[in-house]
Design a protein around this motif. Structure first.
Motif, mmCIF file in Angstrom:
data_model
loop_
_atom_site.group_PDB
_atom_site.id
_atom_site.type_symbol
_atom_site.label_atom_id
_atom_site.label_comp_id
_atom_site.label_asym_id
_atom_site.label_seq_id
_atom_site.Cartn_x
_atom_site.Cartn_y
_atom_site.Cartn_z
ATOM 1 N N PHE A 12 -56.483 21.823 17.508
ATOM 2 C CA PHE A 12 -55.793 20.437 17.016
ATOM 3 C C PHE A 12 -56.029 21.518 15.610
ATOM 4 N N TYR A 13 -54.737 20.995 14.461
ATOM 5 C CA TYR A 13 -54.364 20.569 12.438
ATOM 6 C C TYR A 13 -54.024 19.358 12.638
ATOM 7 N N SER A 14 -53.973 19.013 11.845
ATOM 8 C CA SER A 14 -53.419 18.315 11.238
ATOM 9 C C SER A 14 -52.952 17.820 9.973
ATOM 10 N N VAL A 15 -51.864 17.639 8.745
ATOM 11 C CA VAL A 15 -51.183 17.746 8.091
ATOM 12 C C VAL A 15 -51.368 16.181 7.042
ATOM 13 N N GLY A 16 -51.626 15.116 8.373
ATOM 14 C CA GLY A 16 -51.126 13.637 7.263
ATOM 15 C C GLY A 16 -51.500 12.622 8.615
ATOM 16 N N ILE A 17 -51.780 11.587 7.915
ATOM 17 C CA ILE A 17 -52.900 10.589 8.664
ATOM 18 C C ILE A 17 -51.281 10.412 9.447
ATOM 19 N N GLY A 18 -51.720 10.462 11.658
ATOM 20 C CA GLY A 18 -50.996 10.440 12.399
ATOM 21 C C GLY A 18 -50.307 11.581 12.918
ATOM 22 N N GLN A 19 -50.628 12.932 12.254
ATOM 23 C CA GLN A 19 -50.147 14.074 12.276
ATOM 24 C C GLN A 19 -50.785 14.856 12.878
ATOM 25 N N ILE A 20 -50.840 15.224 14.684
ATOM 26 C CA ILE A 20 -51.129 16.153 15.338
ATOM 27 C C ILE A 20 -50.839 17.682 15.891
ATOM 28 N N SER A 21 -51.034 18.536 15.422
ATOM 29 C CA SER A 21 -50.762 20.129 16.333
ATOM 30 C C SER A 21 -51.824 20.182 16.783
ATOM 31 N N SER A 22 -51.281 19.913 18.271
ATOM 32 C CA SER A 22 -52.308 21.098 19.124
ATOM 33 C C SER A 22 -51.968 22.623 19.465
ATOM 34 N N GLU A 23 -52.815 23.300 19.034
ATOM 35 C CA GLU A 23 -53.053 24.715 19.368
ATOM 36 C C GLU A 23 -52.947 24.914 20.940
ATOM 37 N N VAL A 24 -53.987 24.893 21.997
ATOM 38 C CA VAL A 24 -54.481 24.703 23.337
ATOM 39 C C VAL A 24 -54.575 23.889 23.729
ATOM 40 N N PRO A 25 -53.744 23.665 25.164
ATOM 41 C CA PRO A 25 -53.278 22.468 26.599
ATOM 42 C C PRO A 25 -54.869 23.041 27.000
ATOM 43 N N GLN A 26 -55.352 21.730 27.015
ATOM 44 C CA GLN A 26 -56.989 21.749 27.011
ATOM 45 C C GLN A 26 -57.605 20.055 27.771
ATOM 46 N N ASN A 27 -58.881 19.528 27.897
ATOM 47 C CA ASN A 27 -59.248 18.780 28.233
ATOM 48 C C ASN A 27 -59.623 17.554 26.785
ATOM 49 N N LEU A 28 -58.785 17.957 25.685
ATOM 50 C CA LEU A 28 -59.309 17.636 24.770
ATOM 51 C C LEU A 28 -58.333 16.884 23.510
ATOM 52 N N SER A 29 -58.484 16.458 22.287
ATOM 53 C CA SER A 29 -57.681 15.181 21.910
ATOM 54 C C SER A 29 -57.713 14.867 20.762
ATOM 55 N N ALA A 30 -56.872 14.564 19.433
ATOM 56 C CA ALA A 30 -57.822 14.481 18.834
ATOM 57 C C ALA A 30 -56.470 13.280 17.711
ATOM 58 N N SER A 31 -57.178 13.033 16.845
ATOM 59 C CA SER A 31 -56.222 11.667 16.206
ATOM 60 C C SER A 31 -56.953 11.685 15.015
ATOM 61 N N ARG A 32 -56.085 11.506 13.578
ATOM 62 C CA ARG A 32 -56.022 11.491 12.255
ATOM 63 C C ARG A 32 -55.750 9.306 11.790
ATOM 64 N N PRO A 33 -57.155 9.108 11.646
ATOM 65 C CA PRO A 33 -56.816 7.882 11.860
ATOM 66 C C PRO A 33 -56.494 6.734 9.743
ATOM 67 N N GLN A 34 -56.963 7.755 9.568
ATOM 68 C CA GLN A 34 -58.031 7.718 7.890
ATOM 69 C C GLN A 34 -57.188 8.902 7.312
ATOM 70 N N ASP A 35 -56.692 9.334 6.015
ATOM 71 C CA ASP A 35 -56.710 10.481 5.179
ATOM 72 C C ASP A 35 -57.986 11.374 5.257
ATOM 73 N N ARG A 36 -58.184 11.407 5.091
ATOM 74 C CA ARG A 36 -59.961 11.736 5.267
ATOM 75 C C ARG A 36 -60.823 12.020 6.916
ATOM 76 N N GLN A 37 -60.366 11.484 7.283
ATOM 77 C CA GLN A 37 -61.374 11.612 8.827
ATOM 78 C C GLN A 37 -60.071 12.087 9.850
ATOM 79 N N PHE A 38 -60.703 12.806 10.705
ATOM 80 C CA PHE A 38 -60.812 14.476 11.583
ATOM 81 C C PHE A 38 -61.053 13.210 13.047
ATOM 82 N N ILE A 39 -61.022 12.371 14.141
ATOM 83 C CA ILE A 39 -61.489 13.013 15.404
ATOM 84 C C ILE A 39 -61.304 13.692 16.202
#
Lengths: 111, 115
Positions: free
Chosen positions: A48-75
């Protein structure tokens, strides 16, 4: 100076359990953030990659997800882990032409 | 689309010998190229990078790499191997000019040093 924190360092989880890996960056604002996975004996796969809060791009379909609730936090998360989710997970941030800075990684073993 | 090919998943050299790790890339835009090193159970550390300008790039720990556009290569070298050089090495390419740039890694080369 800019630093990147990633935790936990190691994690052993049973199949079917949830997952939450956290990555935070200090000393910068609005960074591009990335999650990579390195399976045993293999290279690094961009998840996954993210260019900003709430913006997530997935590269590979899978069992995982990502989130960016704050500017400098990636989960990185999963609702139910699979054996194939085992691997070494790396968070990174983009610092312009200087390249990418990586966290120290999380070794996940699903049993 | 960009891609990276590292020739040789495992390279073994004697201490004091030349180290040569091969990397070829494919990119539709002028590439930014990187070499990273990874020690066991650690993250990746940047060895060196090529963005623009001089094609021979010097990095940390005595490593250097040369960007050869005609050969689409970015091989990593070190004149004299040291035991502490034993690690996994990754070549990578990126289109850092993009607002949502991504770095694509090769599959890695494990470098072993013989005493």
């Amino acid at each position: 100076s800019q630093t990147i924190h990633q935790w936990p360092a190691t994690l052993v989880q049973p199949v079917g359990s949830p997952l939450s890996l956290e990555c935070t960056v200090e000393g910068t604002s609005n960074p591009n953030l990335y999650w990579y996975r390195q399976a045993a004996g293999r290279g690094l796969q961009l998840l996954f990659y993210s260019v900003g809060i709430g913006q997530i791009s997935s590269e590979v379909p899978q069992n995982l997800s990502a989130s960016r609730p704050q500017d400098r936090q990636f989960i990185l998360s999963s609702k139910k882990l699979l054996l194939s989710d085992s691997g070494f997970y790396l968070c990174a941030w983009h610092e312009g032409a200087g390249g990418y800075t990586f966290g120290s990684g999380t070794r996940l073993t699903v049993v | 689309a960009q891609s990276v090919t590292q020739l040789g998943s495992h390279v073994s050299v004697s201490e004091g010998a030349l180290v040569l790790l091969r990397c070829n890339y494919s990119s539709s835009v002028p590439p930014y190229l990187f070499w990273y090193v990874q020690y066991p159970n650690q993250g990746l550390q940047l060895l060196l990078k090529y963005t623009t300008g001089a094609t021979l790039v010097k990095g940390i720990n005595g490593f250097e790499a040369e960007f050869k556009k005609s050969e689409t290569s970015f091989h990593l070298t070190k004149p004299s191997a040291h035991m502490s050089d034993a690690a996994e090495y990754f070549c990578a390419v990126s289109d850092l000019g993009s607002s949502a740039s991504k770095i694509i890694f090769g599959s890695g080369t494990r470098l072993s040093i013989r005493p």
